[in-house]
Design a protein around this motif. Structure first.
Motif, short mmCIF file in Angstrom:
data_model
loop_
_atom_site.label_atom_id
_atom_site.label_comp_id
_atom_site.label_asym_id
_atom_site.label_seq_id
_atom_site.Cartn_x
_atom_site.Cartn_y
_atom_site.Cartn_z
N VAL A 101 -20.71 53.90 -81.87
CA VAL A 101 -19.60 53.85 -82.82
C VAL A 101 -19.73 54.99 -83.82
N LYS A 102 -18.63 55.67 -84.05
CA LYS A 102 -18.56 56.70 -85.08
C LYS A 102 -17.52 56.26 -86.10
N VAL A 103 -17.86 56.36 -87.38
CA VAL A 103 -16.96 55.88 -88.43
C VAL A 103 -16.48 57.04 -89.30
N ILE A 104 -15.33 56.83 -89.93
CA ILE A 104 -14.75 57.78 -90.89
C ILE A 104 -14.52 57.04 -92.19
N ALA B 229 -16.66 49.35 -102.84
CA ALA B 229 -15.56 49.14 -101.89
C ALA B 229 -15.22 50.43 -101.16
N GLN B 230 -16.19 50.99 -100.48
CA GLN B 230 -15.92 52.13 -99.60
C GLN B 230 -15.13 51.64 -98.39
N VAL B 231 -14.11 52.38 -97.99
CA VAL B 231 -13.28 51.99 -96.85
C VAL B 231 -13.60 52.92 -95.68
N ILE B 232 -13.85 52.30 -94.52
CA ILE B 232 -14.15 53.08 -93.32
C ILE B 232 -13.33 52.53 -92.14
N HIS B 233 -13.15 53.36 -91.12
CA HIS B 233 -12.52 52.86 -89.90
C HIS B 233 -13.25 53.41 -88.68
N PHE B 234 -13.06 52.71 -87.57
CA PHE B 234 -13.60 53.17 -86.29
C PHE B 234 -12.74 52.60 -85.17
N VAL C 265 -24.57 48.14 -82.20
CA VAL C 265 -25.19 46.95 -81.62
C VAL C 265 -24.14 45.87 -81.39
N ILE C 266 -23.29 45.63 -82.39
CA ILE C 266 -22.27 44.59 -82.28
C ILE C 266 -21.21 44.96 -81.24
N ALA C 267 -20.81 46.23 -81.20
CA ALA C 267 -19.77 46.67 -80.27
C ALA C 267 -20.29 46.92 -78.86
N GLN D 61 -26.83 63.16 -91.49
CA GLN D 61 -27.43 64.49 -91.54
C GLN D 61 -28.43 64.63 -90.41
N LYS D 62 -29.32 65.61 -90.52
CA LYS D 62 -30.28 65.82 -89.45
C LYS D 62 -31.23 64.63 -89.33
N PHE D 63 -31.86 64.53 -88.18
CA PHE D 63 -32.72 63.38 -87.89
C PHE D 63 -33.79 63.21 -88.97
N GLY D 64 -33.97 61.97 -89.42
CA GLY D 64 -34.99 61.67 -90.40
C GLY D 64 -34.50 61.68 -91.83
N VAL D 65 -33.28 62.19 -92.08
CA VAL D 65 -32.71 62.19 -93.43
C VAL D 65 -31.84 60.93 -93.57
N PRO D 66 -32.22 60.00 -94.44
CA PRO D 66 -31.49 58.73 -94.52
C PRO D 66 -30.08 58.89 -95.09
N SER D 67 -29.09 58.31 -94.40
CA SER D 67 -27.71 58.33 -94.87
C SER D 67 -27.09 56.96 -94.65
N VAL D 68 -26.10 56.64 -95.45
CA VAL D 68 -25.40 55.36 -95.31
C VAL D 68 -24.64 55.32 -93.99
N GLN D 69 -23.97 56.41 -93.65
CA GLN D 69 -23.18 56.46 -92.41
C GLN D 69 -24.04 56.16 -91.19
N GLU D 70 -25.21 56.76 -91.11
CA GLU D 70 -26.08 56.57 -89.95
C GLU D 70 -26.50 55.10 -89.81
N LYS D 71 -26.82 54.46 -90.93
CA LYS D 71 -27.22 53.05 -90.89
C LYS D 71 -26.07 52.17 -90.39
N ILE D 72 -24.86 52.44 -90.88
CA ILE D 72 -23.71 51.62 -90.49
C ILE D 72 -23.35 51.85 -89.03
N GLU D 73 -23.36 53.09 -88.58
CA GLU D 73 -23.02 53.37 -87.17
C GLU D 73 -24.03 52.73 -86.23
N THR D 74 -25.30 52.74 -86.59
CA THR D 74 -26.32 52.11 -85.75
C THR D 74 -26.09 50.61 -85.64
N ALA D 75 -25.78 49.97 -86.78
CA ALA D 75 -25.56 48.52 -86.78
C ALA D 75 -24.29 48.15 -86.02
N LEU D 76 -23.21 48.89 -86.22
CA LEU D 76 -21.96 48.59 -85.52
C LEU D 76 -22.10 48.79 -84.02
#
Length: 284
Positions: free
Chosen positions: A45-48, A61-66, A39-41, A22-37
């Motif tokens: 990274v954008k995930v679906i 068991a949420q399933v995502i891809h990128f 770094v590794i990649a 969501q907008k900057f400053g609103v915590p979301s699971v997607q934003e945390k995962i994209e930020t971490a990925l």
């Protein structure tokens, strides 16, 4: 040449305003995962995901891809990414998949579990991991009522007023009710879900389980096709995204059904295979 990676994610949604960034400053699971990925990649990274979850809702068991042009080991996509994630989000499996895989559009079904905890006094442990009720619920009555939701129906009575789905028609493949001591678990698999659909199922079934409404009320609400007839929307705390099913050819990692604090239960047959013989399970 880009590669496609699929990850299975577990998260406690209590601290987040849902899955979607969501907008900057609103915590979301997607934003945390994209930020971490990222770094590794070493690139953005954008995930679906297979199915977006609302504020306060969890996943085992949420399933995502990128997509990525880099080569990393499965260990890097799991353990490496987890070192950059907060403790309430974890990558629990990873694999490379075919280019035509899509976490959302390739899914044959999605599955949620709604966990209710019955006790005279509120819990402290898992306070936001279960939905607490001080009322004693009749799991048998809840299972009988839930059976009317099986199959393909217009679920207007169970969709949020602001639901943006093009149609209220969905197909419920399985709907079972299990009891494990003080836990009652609603276990629902469908081709797709409407906004707040399971929480609205839970609100109706909890009223029936508490004896406040008769079993027949579930069908009355379904037939009404009117959200105003459906009673309360149950809290998000006990809701878990637990599985997304894909064609076997994709080899998406499969984990034991969660959340992990619940015991194993035997799988039920699909409703389309044997609708007349679908079990309504009450396990103690």
């Amino acid at each position: 040449m880009t590669k496609k990676v699929v990850l299975v994610v577990e998260y406690d949604g209590s601290a987040y305003k849902g899955w979607q960034s969501q907008k900057f400053g609103v915590p979301s699971v997607q934003e945390k995962i994209e930020t971490a990925l990222s770094v590794i990649a070493n690139h953005d990274v954008k995930v679906i995901c297979a199915g977006r979850t609302d504020s306060g809702v969890h996943a085992s068991a949420q399933v995502i891809h990128f997509e990525t042009p880099v080569e990393r080991s499965v260990r890097s996509w799991t353990l490496g990414t987890n070192t950059h994630l907060p403790p309430d989000i974890s990558i629990v499996a990873a694999s490379y998949v075919a280019e035509d895989f899509h976490a959302r559009f390739s899914a044959l079904s999605r599955r949620y579990r709604y966990v209710i905890y019955q006790s005279a006094l509120r819990p402290a442990v898992l306070a936001k991991g279960v939905t607490w009720t001080y009322k004693e619920l009749d799991a048998g009555a809840m299972a009988e009522a839930a059976s009317v939701f099986l199959g393909t129906h217009d679920f207007t009575s169970f969709r949020a007023v602001g639901c943006q789905a093009n149609t209220p028609v969905r197909t419920i493949l399985n709907f079972s009710v299990h009891q494990f001591g003080q836990y009652i678990v609603l276990d629902v698999r469908a081709n797709a879900f409407l906004h707040h659909m399971i929480r609205n199922f839970a609100g109706v079934l909890m009223a029936i389980g508490a004896g406040e409404k008769p079993v027949a009320w579930a069908k009355e609400v379904l037939d009404a096709k009117d959200r105003c007839k459906g009673g309360i929307t149950a809290p998000p705390f006990g809701l878990y995204f637990v599985d997304a099913e894909y064609p076997p050819a994709f080899n998406v990692p499969k984990l034991p059904l969660g959340p992990h604090f619940l015991p194993y239960v035997e799988e039920l047959p699909y409703v389309e295979e044997a609708l007349s013989s679908v079990d309504k399970v009450i396990s103690c």
